[in-house]
Scaffold this active site. Structure first.
Site, PDB file in Angstrom:
ATOM      1  N   ASP A  93      14.253 -20.488  16.476  1.00 18.53           N
ATOM      2  CA  ASP A  93      13.349 -21.640  16.534  1.00 18.53           C
ATOM      3  C   ASP A  93      13.052 -22.067  17.975  1.00 18.53           C
ATOM      4  OD1 ASP A  93      13.145 -21.784  13.823  1.00 18.53           O
ATOM      5  OD2 ASP A  93      14.235 -23.663  13.569  1.00 18.53           O
ATOM      6  N   ASP A 241      25.611 -28.292   6.270  1.00 21.90           N
ATOM      7  CA  ASP A 241      26.736 -27.496   5.792  1.00 21.90           C
ATOM      8  C   ASP A 241      27.616 -28.286   4.818  1.00 21.90           C
ATOM      9  OD1 ASP A 241      27.492 -29.230   7.818  1.00 21.90           O
ATOM     10  OD2 ASP A 241      28.360 -27.696   9.105  1.00 21.90           O
TER      11      ASP A 241
END
Length: 496
Positions: A93, A241
Site C-alpha cells: 500500500d 487481528d
C-alpha cells in the site's frame, strides 16, 4: 464532603478493577505453570509425505517500509518449503519510492523461481485489514501465513507451524515474538519485557485452558476457511487481528499457540514510534471491547470462566485508565486521609490493594526466569527491570488512556503504522528516518505537568501527617515521577 466522597468512590473503583485484573493474571500464571508439564499429542501433518504437504500463501502487508523492505524480502526468500506449494503475496500500500524498488526486488526473486507477486492498491481502504482481504480473494493457499515488515522468520518456520493444521478444528497457529534489538536501550528493554509477559503468561495461560487468545497480527498462520467462516477481515477497528480472532473463536475455531517457536522482530527504538504503536494497540483494544462484549456475553458455546477471561482480555488496555485515575487521585487522597481521622479504617483496608503490585511482581518473575535464569543475580536484575518497566508503563498511562477513551466512545482515526528502522545493534542509528513525525504531541506537555504533579506528591509526604510525614504513597509517586519524566524528556529529544 461531596467532592471528597466522589474522589473516594472513583479511587476505590479503579483500585478494585486493577486488583481484579491482577487476580486474573495470577490465575493465568498458575495455568502457565501447569501447561509446562503437558505434552502435545495432537495430530500433525507429515511434511515428509508429499501427499500431506498443503499449499501455503505468505502475505506481507507493507506500507512505506524503505529501511526494512529488502531485508524482509531476502529473508522470506529463504523459507524452506516446496516451491510448488508456496505462494508469496507482497501487499504493498506504499505511497513513496519503495513501490518501484519493491517491484524490482520482487521481479528479481520471481526470476529465481519463487511464486511471488507484487500487489498494489489505488487506495488504502480498510488499511492493513483491507490489504489482507484483497490478497485473500486471489490467494491460492489453504493456509495464510502473515508477517509484518520487521519480522524475520527462520527458514524452517512453516515446517514448525503448518503440521498442527491436521487437526480440522484449528483455525490459527500463532508463534512467540522474539526481539532482535532487545538490549538497544531502556525503551526496547521494557517493551521486550511487556511483550514477553504477553507471549508467555497470557497466551499460554489462556490457550492452555481453552480461553480466548488473539492472533497477534503477524508471525502466525490462518486456515483460509476459518477467515472466511468468521466473516473475513474487517477494518472498523485499529486491531483487526483481535477482532477476527474473537469472531473466529466465537464460531468454535481453536487457536494453537506455540511458545517454543520464536519469530524474531525489531522493536521501536524511538519513543514517538512506540507511542504510535501503543496508541493503535490500546485504542483498538477498547474498540474491540465495544464491538465484542455483547457477543461474548450472549455466546452459548463458551464457559462462564472463559467469558470472564475474555472480558478482562478485551479490557486489557483500559487498565491504563485505571492506573491514571489512581495516580491522579492519590494526591487528594493523601489530604483526605490526614483531614478526616474517622476514615482511617478505610485507608487500612485500601492498603490491601498494594497486593496487586506484589501479584504482578510474582507473575512476571515466573515469566522472566524461564528465559533469563533463576540465580540470585538474575533476580536482582529482574527487580531493577520490573520497577523500570512499571514506572515507564505508568508514564505511558495518559497517552494510552486517551487512546482507550477514544476507543470506548467510538471516535474513528486513521491506522498509523509504526516506523521501522532496521536497527539491531548499538552502532545503528535511527537519526534521519524519514517516517518519524517531526512535531511533538500536545499530550507531551501534560505528561511534563504530571511529572511535576507527582514530584509535588513526593514533597507532600514530608509535610502531611500527624507524625511529621506520611510516606505510604511515596514509592508510588516516585515511580510515577520517573515514568512521566522518562516519557516527557524522551519525547522532547527523540525527534528525527
Amino acid at each position: 464532603m461531596i467532592i471528597e466522597t466522589t474522589i473516594i468512590i472513583v479511587y476505590t473503583i479503579a483500585l478494585i478493577l486493577i486488583f481484579l485484573y491482577a487476580l486474573a493474571q495470577l490465575n493465568l500464571m498458575f495455568n502457565y505453570i501447569a501447561a509446562q508439564k503437558k505434552k502435545d499429542n495432537g495430530p500433525k501433518f507429515n511434511l515428509n509425505n508429499t501427499d500431506e504437504i498443503p499449499f501455503v500463501t505468505i502475505q506481507l502487508p507493507v506500507f512505506n517500509e524503505l529501511y526494512v523492505m529488502d531485508r524482509l524480502l531476502d529473508n522470506i526468500a529463504l523459507i524452506d518449503y516446496p516451491k510448488d506449494k508456496l505462494e508469496i503475496q507482497v501487499l504493498d500500500d506504499s505511497t513513496d519510492e519503495t513501490v518501484a524498488t519493491t517491484k524490482a526486488h520482487v521481479e528479481k526473486l520471481k526470476s529465481q523461481g519463487l511464486d511471488i507477486s507484487h500487489i498494489t492498491r489505488t487506495n488504502r481502504q480498510g488499511f492493513k485489514a483491507g490489504a489482507l482481504k484483497e490478497g485473500l480473494e486471489i490467494a491460492k493457499g489453504e493456509y495464510i501465513a502473515i508477517f509484518d515488515a520487521d519480522f524475520l522468520p527462520q527458514p524452517d518456520w512453516l515446517k514448525k507451524t503448518i503440521p498442527y493444521f491436521k487437526d480440522p478444528e484449528i483455525g490459527v497457529v500463532q508463534t512467540r515474538w522474539g526481539h532482535i534489538n532487545r538490549d538497544y536501550s531502556t525503551l526496547t528493554k521494557i517493551q521486550a519485557f511487556a511483550l514477553d509477559a504477553h507471549f508467555t503468561l497470557e497466551q499460554v495461560g489462556r490457550s492452555s485452558k481453552g480461553h480466548f487468545i488473539n492472533f497477534n497480527g503477524t508471525a502466525g498462520v490462518w486456515r483460509k476457511q476459518c477467515i472466511i467462516d468468521a466473516g473475513n477481515w474487517e477494518g472498523d477497528t485499529l486491531t483487526e487481528d483481535l477482532d477476527l480472532s474473537y469472531r473466529a473463536q466465537l464460531k468454535n475455531w481453536k487457536f494453537k499457540y506455540l511458545e517454543n517457536v520464536e519469530t524474531p522482530a525489531e522493536l521501536p527504538v524511538v519513543i514517538s514510534a512506540a507511542r504510535s504503536q501503543q496508541f493503535r494497540w490500546n485504542k483498538g483494544g477498547a474498540e474491540n471491547f465495544r464491538k465484542m462484549l455483547g457477543r461474548v456475553l450472549k455466546s452459548k458455546n463458551i464457559s462462564a470462566k472463559t467469558k470472564v477471561h475474555g472480558i478482562l482480555h478485551l479490557l486489557n488496555s483500559t487498565m491504563f485508565l485505571n492506573v491514571l485515575i489512581v495516580g491522579v487521585l492519590s494526591i487528594p487522597m493523601l489530604y483526605i486521609k490526614n483531614e478526616y481521622a474517622h476514615l482511617r479504617p478505610y485507608f487500612y483496608v485500601m492498603s490491601f490493594f498494594v497486593l496487586s503490585t506484589v501479584i504482578f511482581f510474582v507473575c512476571y518473575w515466573v515469566m522472566y526466569k524461564q528465559s533469563h535464569g533463576n540465580t540470585f543475580k538474575d533476580f536482582l536484575k529482574y527487580i531493577a527491570l520490573f520497577f523500570t518497566f512499571f514506572s515507564i508503563a505508568m508514564g505511558f498511562s495518559l497517552h494510552n488512556s486517551i487512546a482507550v477513551l477514544e476507543g470506548h466512545i467510538g471516535k474513528r482515526s486513521e491506522f498509523v503504522r509504526t516506523p521501522k528502522f532496521n536497527i539491531s545493534t548499538l552502532k545503528d542509528s535511527w537519526k534521519g528516518n524519514k517516517y518519524l513525525r517531526k512535531n511533538i504531541s500536545v499530550h507531551v506537555i501534560f505528561e511534563g505537568a504530571l511529572m511535576l504533579y507527582f514530584a509535588f506528591g513526593m514533597y507532600l509526604a514530608f509535610i502531611v501527617g500527624d507524625q511529621g510525614g506520611d510516606f505510604g504513597l511515596f514509592p508510588f509517586h516516585l515511580m510515577l515521577t520517573i515514568g512521566f519524566g522518562f516519557v516527557f524528556f524522551k519525547s522532547l529529544t527523540s525527534k528525527a
